[in-house]
Design a protein around this motif. Structure first.
Motif, PDB file in Angstrom:
ATOM      1  N   CYS A   1       1.035  -1.456   0.173  1.00 20.28           N
ATOM      2  CA  CYS A   1       0.302   0.152  -0.416  1.00 20.28           C
ATOM      3  C   CYS A   1       0.732   1.586  -0.480  1.00 20.28           C
ATOM      4  O   CYS A   1       0.380   2.228   0.194  1.00 20.28           O
ATOM      5  CB  CYS A   1      -1.206  -0.073   1.118  1.00 20.28           C
ATOM      6  N   VAL A   2       2.077   1.225  -0.306  1.00 25.09           N
ATOM      7  CA  VAL A   2       2.868   2.114  -0.068  1.00 25.09           C
ATOM      8  C   VAL A   2       2.774   3.411  -1.186  1.00 25.09           C
ATOM      9  O   VAL A   2       2.845   3.093  -2.455  1.00 25.09           O
ATOM     10  CB  VAL A   2       4.651   2.365  -0.166  1.00 25.09           C
ATOM     11  N   VAL A   3       2.384   4.909  -1.110  1.00 24.70           N
ATOM     12  CA  VAL A   3       2.544   5.471  -1.555  1.00 24.70           C
ATOM     13  C   VAL A   3       3.403   6.775  -1.056  1.00 24.70           C
ATOM     14  O   VAL A   3       3.945   6.539  -0.267  1.00 24.70           O
ATOM     15  CB  VAL A   3       0.989   6.255  -1.585  1.00 24.70           C
ATOM     16  N   LEU A   4       3.820   8.060  -2.006  1.00 23.77           N
ATOM     17  CA  LEU A   4       4.728   8.436  -1.509  1.00 23.77           C
ATOM     18  C   LEU A   4       3.763   9.795  -0.935  1.00 23.77           C
ATOM     19  O   LEU A   4       2.955  10.992  -1.284  1.00 23.77           O
ATOM     20  CB  LEU A   4       5.751   8.944  -2.436  1.00 23.77           C
ATOM     21  N   LEU A   5       4.134  10.460   0.205  1.00 24.25           N
ATOM     22  CA  LEU A   5       3.782  11.845   1.208  1.00 24.25           C
ATOM     23  C   LEU A   5       4.912  12.427   1.350  1.00 24.25           C
ATOM     24  O   LEU A   5       5.734  11.981   1.679  1.00 24.25           O
ATOM     25  CB  LEU A   5       3.310  10.556   2.313  1.00 24.25           C
ATOM     26  N   ASP A   6       4.716  13.232   0.822  1.00 25.83           N
ATOM     27  CA  ASP A   6       5.415  15.118   0.295  1.00 25.83           C
ATOM     28  C   ASP A   6       7.122  13.970   0.167  1.00 25.83           C
ATOM     29  O   ASP A   6       8.190  14.352   0.080  1.00 25.83           O
ATOM     30  CB  ASP A   6       5.574  15.711   2.049  1.00 25.83           C
ATOM     31  N   GLY A   7       6.578  12.957  -0.870  1.00 23.70           N
ATOM     32  CA  GLY A   7       8.269  12.062  -1.695  1.00 23.70           C
ATOM     33  C   GLY A   7       8.765  11.006  -0.632  1.00 23.70           C
ATOM     34  O   GLY A   7       9.190  10.645  -1.552  1.00 23.70           O
ATOM     35  N   THR A   8       8.355  10.633   0.760  1.00 20.86           N
ATOM     36  CA  THR A   8       9.104   9.275   0.994  1.00 20.86           C
ATOM     37  C   THR A   8       8.332   8.611   1.008  1.00 20.86           C
ATOM     38  O   THR A   8       6.397   9.003   1.164  1.00 20.86           O
ATOM     39  CB  THR A   8       8.943   9.963   2.539  1.00 20.86           C
ATOM     40  N   PRO A   9       8.397   7.414   0.485  1.00 29.57           N
ATOM     41  CA  PRO A   9       7.133   6.118   0.977  1.00 29.57           C
ATOM     42  C   PRO A   9       7.177   5.977   1.848  1.00 29.57           C
ATOM     43  O   PRO A   9       7.242   6.588   3.161  1.00 29.57           O
ATOM     44  CB  PRO A   9       8.073   4.896   0.052  1.00 29.57           C
ATOM     45  N   VAL A  10       5.946   5.655   2.517  1.00 32.11           N
ATOM     46  CA  VAL A  10       4.469   5.653   3.769  1.00 32.11           C
ATOM     47  C   VAL A  10       3.775   4.119   3.388  1.00 32.11           C
ATOM     48  O   VAL A  10       2.994   4.033   1.862  1.00 32.11           O
ATOM     49  CB  VAL A  10       3.675   6.246   4.343  1.00 32.11           C
ATOM     50  N   THR A  11       3.327   3.259   4.112  1.00 39.62           N
ATOM     51  CA  THR A  11       2.353   2.086   4.016  1.00 39.62           C
ATOM     52  C   THR A  11       1.084   3.010   4.742  1.00 39.62           C
ATOM     53  O   THR A  11       0.458   3.569   5.441  1.00 39.62           O
ATOM     54  CB  THR A  11       2.647   1.567   5.355  1.00 39.62           C
ATOM     55  N   SER A  12       0.436   3.773   2.880  1.00 39.32           N
ATOM     56  CA  SER A  12      -1.078   3.895   3.396  1.00 39.32           C
ATOM     57  C   SER A  12      -1.848   3.587   4.368  1.00 39.32           C
ATOM     58  O   SER A  12      -2.748   4.579   4.519  1.00 39.32           O
ATOM     59  CB  SER A  12      -1.173   4.686   2.101  1.00 39.32           C
ATOM     60  N   CYS A  13      -1.631   2.163   4.421  1.00 39.07           N
ATOM     61  CA  CYS A  13      -2.641   2.061   5.283  1.00 39.07           C
ATOM     62  C   CYS A  13      -3.007   2.390   6.829  1.00 39.07           C
ATOM     63  O   CYS A  13      -3.281   1.787   7.346  1.00 39.07           O
ATOM     64  CB  CYS A  13      -2.548  -0.159   5.686  1.00 39.07           C
ATOM     65  N   LEU A  14      -1.821   2.481   7.609  1.00 38.97           N
ATOM     66  CA  LEU A  14      -1.336   3.028   8.559  1.00 38.97           C
ATOM     67  C   LEU A  14      -2.023   4.070   8.880  1.00 38.97           C
ATOM     68  O   LEU A  14      -1.261   4.885   9.577  1.00 38.97           O
ATOM     69  CB  LEU A  14      -0.550   2.349   8.919  1.00 38.97           C
ATOM     70  N   VAL A  15      -2.095   4.947   8.081  1.00 36.92           N
ATOM     71  CA  VAL A  15      -2.010   6.779   7.825  1.00 36.92           C
ATOM     72  C   VAL A  15      -3.327   7.304   7.427  1.00 36.92           C
ATOM     73  O   VAL A  15      -4.026   7.313   7.171  1.00 36.92           O
ATOM     74  CB  VAL A  15      -1.892   7.324   6.466  1.00 36.92           C
ATOM     75  N   LEU A  16      -4.486   7.362   8.916  1.00 38.23           N
ATOM     76  CA  LEU A  16      -5.565   8.175   8.885  1.00 38.23           C
ATOM     77  C   LEU A  16      -5.854   8.939   7.910  1.00 38.23           C
ATOM     78  O   LEU A  16      -5.152  10.225   7.877  1.00 38.23           O
ATOM     79  CB  LEU A  16      -6.159   8.660  10.223  1.00 38.23           C
ATOM     80  N   ALA A  17      -7.120   9.348   7.500  1.00 38.36           N
ATOM     81  CA  ALA A  17      -7.448  10.319   6.672  1.00 38.36           C
ATOM     82  C   ALA A  17      -5.904  11.869   6.516  1.00 38.36           C
ATOM     83  O   ALA A  17      -5.864  12.512   6.357  1.00 38.36           O
ATOM     84  CB  ALA A  17      -8.821  10.427   6.248  1.00 38.36           C
ATOM     85  N   GLY A  18      -6.687  12.149   8.129  1.00 32.99           N
ATOM     86  CA  GLY A  18      -6.878  13.348   8.241  1.00 32.99           C
ATOM     87  C   GLY A  18      -5.377  14.267   7.841  1.00 32.99           C
ATOM     88  O   GLY A  18      -4.718  15.136   7.807  1.00 32.99           O
ATOM     89  N   ASP A  19      -4.937  12.879   8.425  1.00 37.85           N
ATOM     90  CA  ASP A  19      -2.796  13.386   8.134  1.00 37.85           C
ATOM     91  C   ASP A  19      -2.298  13.756   6.618  1.00 37.85           C
ATOM     92  O   ASP A  19      -1.214  13.185   6.356  1.00 37.85           O
ATOM     93  CB  ASP A  19      -2.050  12.101   9.043  1.00 37.85           C
ATOM     94  N   ALA A  20      -3.429  13.381   5.520  1.00 34.44           N
ATOM     95  CA  ALA A  20      -3.301  13.799   4.673  1.00 34.44           C
ATOM     96  C   ALA A  20      -3.254  15.703   3.945  1.00 34.44           C
ATOM     97  O   ALA A  20      -3.006  15.965   2.861  1.00 34.44           O
ATOM     98  CB  ALA A  20      -3.826  12.692   3.043  1.00 34.44           C
ATOM     99  N   ASP A  21      -3.896  15.438   5.076  1.00 27.29           N
ATOM    100  CA  ASP A  21      -4.867  17.261   4.426  1.00 27.29           C
ATOM    101  C   ASP A  21      -3.476  18.300   4.635  1.00 27.29           C
ATOM    102  O   ASP A  21      -2.426  18.103   5.137  1.00 27.29           O
ATOM    103  CB  ASP A  21      -5.744  17.502   6.259  1.00 27.29           C
TER     104      ASP A  21
END
Lengths: 295, 767, 155
Positions: free
Chosen positions: C49-69
């Motif tokens: 489920c890795v996506v890039l968050l501000d350019g860094t790979p993270v496991t998106s299954c462990l990120v709550l929606a609010g932290d993508a704001d």
């Protein structure tokens, strides 16, 4: 897909609001830092959670700062940033090493140092490294602010001495004395890393004029909490940093370990690892001290 | 002359996969689709006393709650022993009991937790060694009443498969032998861990009674028939549409999510229902590799020739048989290895236990028996003082040797696989390890595997008026590159550019019957069907060209979409030829069929023909490892993996299979380790069930041996399964070479290594 | 209850209201229909489920929606916006660095992020960077080969 159960969600922008939300939410309200433990615990129903207090909107909790005589690491600093920090690498090799082998890169990029400490996993990589680095945790709670030695924070598996509404805001690591060196080693089920520790060991050492002036050893997955191996430390003080002394200390560390047998390793195997990994950590700490100019 | 066959062309599914555009089973979404969740048994064996679904039925979004009593049907490929949902008792931790459908997955999971089930625990049998004891609790007291195929069982016991084989006089040969080596070896349950979980969407049409399922499977027709058999309907009433398959390795052939989805779909007034297992459910309640305990005894003479072998193999099917019956029969034959042994006796028994279901797993029994066979080969060679490589070469099958049933074997490149692996690993010398507590060693292991025989494949090839070719067949792309190799063979057989060939997704209502994409059979069987249909299309085109240009079609040839005359001059392109007939909308269709059933190659001793294989897979691996003698941790440094592929249709995809097999073999062999206590899997998460990462990967050198098979398309055999089997014994044999210890029970964990090292130290204090 | 997210997703500003108890993975797949990102385990262990968050790979299954704001999110769909594969994707095709393809989006994203940060990583760094993503097909050798090729070293 594994779905989270419903929960109340808070995104406070001040510590006071966060503490208020936690106090109001009671024992099943949780602080959300990196989420790499909390979200997992919620998904597999390990930790009943009715409210999540996401503290990432609160300013001032991220970053690594040189306080002159200490290093302040904001609780929400990512493990990746701890791993890559030049300041941390220079001052606290054990902490940098522990950060570099915690879980995997996409998890380290989410996980935070404060969250890792607060989770109080007996298998924590950062816990032992912070302990041998004399780190203190800065806490904000209903009663205001206080500092606690990281070592004193842990009271059992997954348990800290903190109140439900307490929030770790910073880790403060004092600058090491001259002659200092430190290291962290661990072994997971995958020998390659990217894994929970079957056992781990951190060691710090201060060598002056060829003699060990001080030493700290802390163990991971070898007791109910990250564990100090005080007898091993004592056995080294005043001795030369020679293999024989280190080996004896490693045996003493194993004797102080109180591992359980579980799905990851048997207790007896962990005992063996306690000795082997302590010895390796001590050797590496001595090497680190020498590299840093100890003589 | 071939244009594409034999060439390292990029896979045809490349762009879809590197862009994330490929649609897998988990991506399927339909209008009005509901989501399912499953209540599972917390006990290994219990009677269901009562089920209270009332709270779940009232929960938000819930559209259906179904129990086994509502749907009392049984399915099963060899024995119909498995209910869709537990009917009166549960037989393993994870057995599905109640299914819930709701408008969202979260609602379904919420309602699922509101179901109350009252159980009365029953004595459980969780150790296969105890399953045949007189007082063992029976997992299926009614086994003898179940519908099943022709294989033997022992009624009123837990033995669901009994198989014996005998040839020559084993006892006399043991008495004559100069050396007899005996040992017990065990292979553990491992999970496939296909990264896409088990998932299915099902829709039921209450007017026609038809079921349509969107699935991710490696064997659409087998799965369809298994489901239809259970549902009590004709196969034609169940239609499977196959999405991209996110890995199978044998996992995705029996009704798992499919069974639950079908049951729910019967109760939702025509709304489709998606059932997607969680990873934890996949680990404990899909299927695992069949664990085996293998007693093996081998007699050799002093010159190093094998003269007798007896094997007593016990297999653990878990609670239901799924595809394990064939594993227990075919697998136990394979314990003989790729060796000429005149006197043989095999006893194979498989038992039910109150544990997770097991089934087919890359190699279909071969990974288990190869572990025993190749470990013992090493022991014998060392006791005889013969080099393990020489010992294998001396006894190994050569072209024209007869298999144990008398079949004359054809396409046998075993010797070359042994020799090339040996040379690549640098056999005979060992590098010094970089530190005193590290020790290095090298080991070798071979393997043999039959393919499912007889079996058949059918294809329809369409050549459109646009000169594009469709290869319509039920051979889903499970990751191993079949779309690419089938397209390559079709391009050459018809004579068109590869870019003009497509392999549409499988739909059992549209694609003709095929056996499974399993047993490494697709390239060979479907390839033969494609060559036959492709050549027919080419013939029709050349006839048309001949007629159009007034030339004898026998002198014409088509390659890569161009038609050449007898002098090799371009006569016309296929596109231009077809354009002339545009008004007629000319398109050509040909059907191709291949079955191994009638092949002369299968001739064998009367009554034993069924043991023959239409081709034999042979592979050898040599491994170099480093052992940490203080922690017991093994680092695999290098694996030279040599496989006889017959002919590499695409060297790239062959290498992928070999490399992937080694990674899986390594992972199975030294990392994966279920902790099972009283039948319950205690580490059913990927946090604690460890699968190899890129950081565990050794240097892997794939070597392709091509001993062309005369009945094969372009000479090609199968390659999907062999590589995973030889890796664990090659590592174990290297471990012995490094430090003189032998682990006989998989997996080879650091703890076991360390314990064996300290035992050895105690036994030889002077060492 | 919903929260409002203002994020950059694959280079485009996106404003949506979402349930804050969803993970980023769920939002991407089910609210935004970016289904190239897959779930393999849901607990951060498989990395698919890795996506890039501000350019860094993270496991998106462990990120709550609010932290993508307020963050920059990049999924596999963003790597070839004009239909032209990026260098890593091209190298994956050429080397055959995938089999079933289920982990491929995560592998390609992680390798892309690595090469943006470090144009000439050594093999150890490559293995480190991808160490959190499982490939059960065992495409690892060819994945490594592809990344080496994408650095220009393999040419």
């Amino acid at each position: 897909m594994k779905r989270l159960k419903q929960f109340a969600y808070h995104e406070p922008t001040t510590l006071a609001d966060a503490i208020g939300a936690l106090a109001a939410g009671g024992p099943t309200a949780r602080v959300l830092a990196g989420g790499t433990d909390l979200i997992v615990d919620m998904k597999i129903d390990r930790l009943p959670t009715t409210a999540v207090v996401n503290i990432k909107r609160i300013p001032g909790l991220v970053g690594i700062e040189d306080l002159g005589d200490a290093t302040r690491i904001g609780a929400l600093t990512k493990v990746t940033d701890v791993e890559e920090s030049t300041l941390v690498k220079e001052r606290h090799p054990a902490l940098a090493a522990a950060a570099s082998i915690l879980a995997s890169p996409p998890v380290r990029a989410l996980a935070t140092i404060g969250g890792n400490v607060g989770r109080a996993s007996p298998a924590s990589d950062l816990g032992p490294a912070l302990i041998v680095s004399d780190a203190r945790a800065r806490i904000r709670g209903v009663e205001g602010q206080r500092d606690i030695l990281v070592e004193d924070l842990y009271i059992g598996p997954g348990q800290t001495s903190l109140a439900c509404s307490d929030i770790i805001t910073d880790l403060v690591v004092p600058n090491p004395s001259p002659g200092f060196g430190s290291a962290h080693v661990k072994l997971g089920k995958r020998g390659s890393g990217t894994d929970i520790a079957m056992a781990g060991a951190s060691a710090s050492i201060i060598i002056r004029n060829g003699v060990i002036e001080d030493c700290k050893v802390a163990l991971a997955s070898l007791g109910p909490t990250p564990l100090r191996a005080t007898i091993a430390e004592e056995s080294l003080r005043g001795r030369e940093a020679a293999e024989e002394a280190l080996a004896e200390a490693a045996v003493a560390a194993a004797e102080q370990a109180t591992p359980i047998g579980d799905i990851r390793a048997s207790a007896s195997y962990r005992m063996t690892l306690a000795r082997v990994l302590t010895l390796r950590a001590l050797r590496a700490a001595v090497e680190s001290a020498e590299e840093r100019g100890a003589s | 002359m071939t244009t594409y066959v034999g060439s390292r062309v990029p896979r045809v599914d490349s762009v879809d996969k590197v862009t994330g555009h490929a649609i897998y089973g988990v991506d399927v979404a339909l209008p009005g689709m509901l989501h399912g969740a499953v209540v599972r048994s917390p006990y290994p064996h219990a009677r269901i006393v009562a089920i209270d679904t009332s709270a779940a039925e009232k929960a938000p979004g819930v559209k259906a709650v179904v129990t086994g009593k509502d749907f009392p049907h049984l399915f099963g490929a060899a024995i119909k022993d498995q209910p869709f949902l537990a009917i009166d008792r549960v037989r393993y931790v994870g057995d599905p009991v109640v299914a819930v459908a709701a408008t969202s997955e979260r609602e379904a999971q919420y309602a699922r937790d509101l179901v109350r089930v009252e159980y009365e625990q029953l004595p459980a049998i969780t150790d296969m060694r105890l399953a045949l004891a007189d007082d063992a609790p029976l997992v299926h007291p009614d086994m003898h009443t179940y519908e099943r195929g022709g294989h033997e069982i022992i009624p009123h016991t837990n033995c669901n498969t009994l198989y014996r084989y005998q040839r020559g006089d084993v006892e006399a040969a043991f008495a004559e032998a100069d050396l007899v080596v005996e040992g017990e070896y065990s292979a553990h349950a491992v999970s496939h861990v296909a990264l896409e979980v088990h998932v299915a969407v099902a829709q039921y049409d209450q007017f026609s009674g038809d079921y349509t399922l969107w699935v991710t499977t490696d064997r659409p027709f087998f799965l369809r028939d298994d489901l239809a058999g259970g549902l009590g309907v004709d196969g034609s009433k169940v239609r499977l549409k196959v999405a991209q398959v996110g890995g199978s390795f044998g996992a995705k052939g029996v009704p798992i999510a499919e069974a639950i989805a079908a049951v729910l779909a019967r109760n939702t007034d025509g709304r489709p229902v998606k059932v997607e297992l969680t990873r934890e459910e996949c680990l404990i309640a899909s299927q695992l590799r069949v664990p085996a305990i293998m007693k093996l005894k081998t007699g050799v003479n002093k010159d190093g020739f094998m003269i007798a072998r007896s094997a007593d193999v016990l297999w653990d099917s878990g609670a239901y048989t799924a595809y394990t019956v064939g594993v227990a029969i075919r697998g136990s034959q394979t314990i003989v290895g790729p060796y000429r042994i005149p006197n043989l006796r095999i006893l194979s028994r498989q038992v039910y236990t109150n544990k997770a279901i097991t089934g087919s797993y890359r190699g279909y029994g071969t990974t288990q028996v190869t572990w025993a066979c190749e470990s013992q080969m090493d022991e014998i060679a060392r006791e005889l003082g013969i080099d393990p490589v020489e010992f294998r070469l001396q006894n190994g099958y050569e072209e024209g040797d007869s298999y144990l049933n008398g079949q004359i074997m054809h396409g046998v490149g075993l010797r070359e696989t042994i020799e090339t692996a040996r040379d690549e690993i640098g056999w005979g010398s060992v590098d010094r390890a970089p530190a005193p507590h590290l020790r290095r060693g090298k080991g070798i292991a071979t393997m043999i595997k039959p393919t499912m025989t007889p079996s058949s494949s059918n294809v329809v090839i369409n050549l459109g008026e646009d000169a594009r070719v469709q290869v319509v067949c039920a051979a889903p792309e499970i990751g191993s590159g079949q779309d690419t190799v089938l397209a390559q063979m079709a391009a050459d057989a018809v004579g068109v550019p590869l870019d003009d060939v497509s392999v549409p997704a499988t739909d059992t209502a549209l694609t003709p019957y095929n056996g499974p994409v399993a047993s490494s059979r697709t390239t060979y069987h479907m390839g033969n069907a494609i060559v036959s249909a492709g050549n027919e299309i080419k013939g029709k085109i050349l006839e048309l060209a001949g007629k159009t240009f007034g030339v004898d079609p026998d002198y014409l040839e088509m390659r890569d979409g161009e038609i050449f005359d007898g002098e090799g001059e371009l006569l016309v392109t296929l596109k231009n030829l077809l354009a002339r007939y545009h008004g007629e909308g000319l398109s050509l269709t040909a059907g191709g069929r291949y079955t191994s059933a009638q092949s002369q190659l299968l001739k064998a001793n009367p009554g034993e023909e069924w043991i023959s294989s239409i081709f034999w897979m042979l592979c050898t691996q040599a491994a170099e490892i480093e052992v940490d003698t203080e922690t017991g941790v093994i680092r695999v440094i290098k694996v030279a993996a040599s496989a006889d592929v017959g002919k590499a249709i695409n060297p790239l995809t062959c290498e992928q299979q070999i490399e992937g097999g080694v990674v899986m073999g390594l992972s199975n062999g030294i990392l994966e380790d279920f902790k099972i206590s009283n039948g319950r899997i205690e580490n059913g998460t990927l946090a604690d069930y460890k699968v190899a990462t890129i950081q565990d990967m050794p240097e892997i050198v794939p070597i392709l041996v091509e001993s062309v098979h005369n009945e094969a398309p372009f000479g090609a055999k199968g390659i999907g399964e062999p590589a995973a089997a030889a890796t664990p014994p090659a590592i174990a044999n290297a471990l012995f070479d490094a430090v003189g210890i032998r682990i006989t029970d998989l997996p080879i964990t650091p703890e076991k290594v360390l314990a064996a090292l300290s035992e050895k130290k105690e036994a030889e204090p002077g060492d | 209850m919903t929260i409002h997210l203002e994020s950059t997703i694959n280079g485009r500003s996106v404003g949506i209201n979402v349930d804050p108890t969803l993970t980023l993975l769920e939002v991407l797949r089910e609210n935004l229909f970016l289904i190239g990102t897959k779930e393999g385990c849901g607990v951060g262990e498989c990395g698919t489920c890795v996506v890039l968050l501000d350019g860094t790979p993270v496991t998106s299954c462990l990120v709550l929606a609010g932290d993508a704001d307020g963050r920059d999110v990049e999924t596999v769909e963003g790597l070839a916006p004009d239909g032209e594969l990026n260098e890593v994707q091209q190298a994956f095709v050429k080397s055959g660095a995938f089999q079933c393809g289920f982990c491929t989006p995560a592998m390609v994203l992680s390798a892309t992020a690595l090469l943006r940060r470090n144009s000439s990583p050594n093999e150890e760094e490559m293995k480190q960077a991808l160490g959190g993503i499982l490939c059960r097909c065992g495409a690892y050798p060819k994945i490594l080969e592809a990344i080496i090729a994408a650095t220009g070293e393999g040419a």
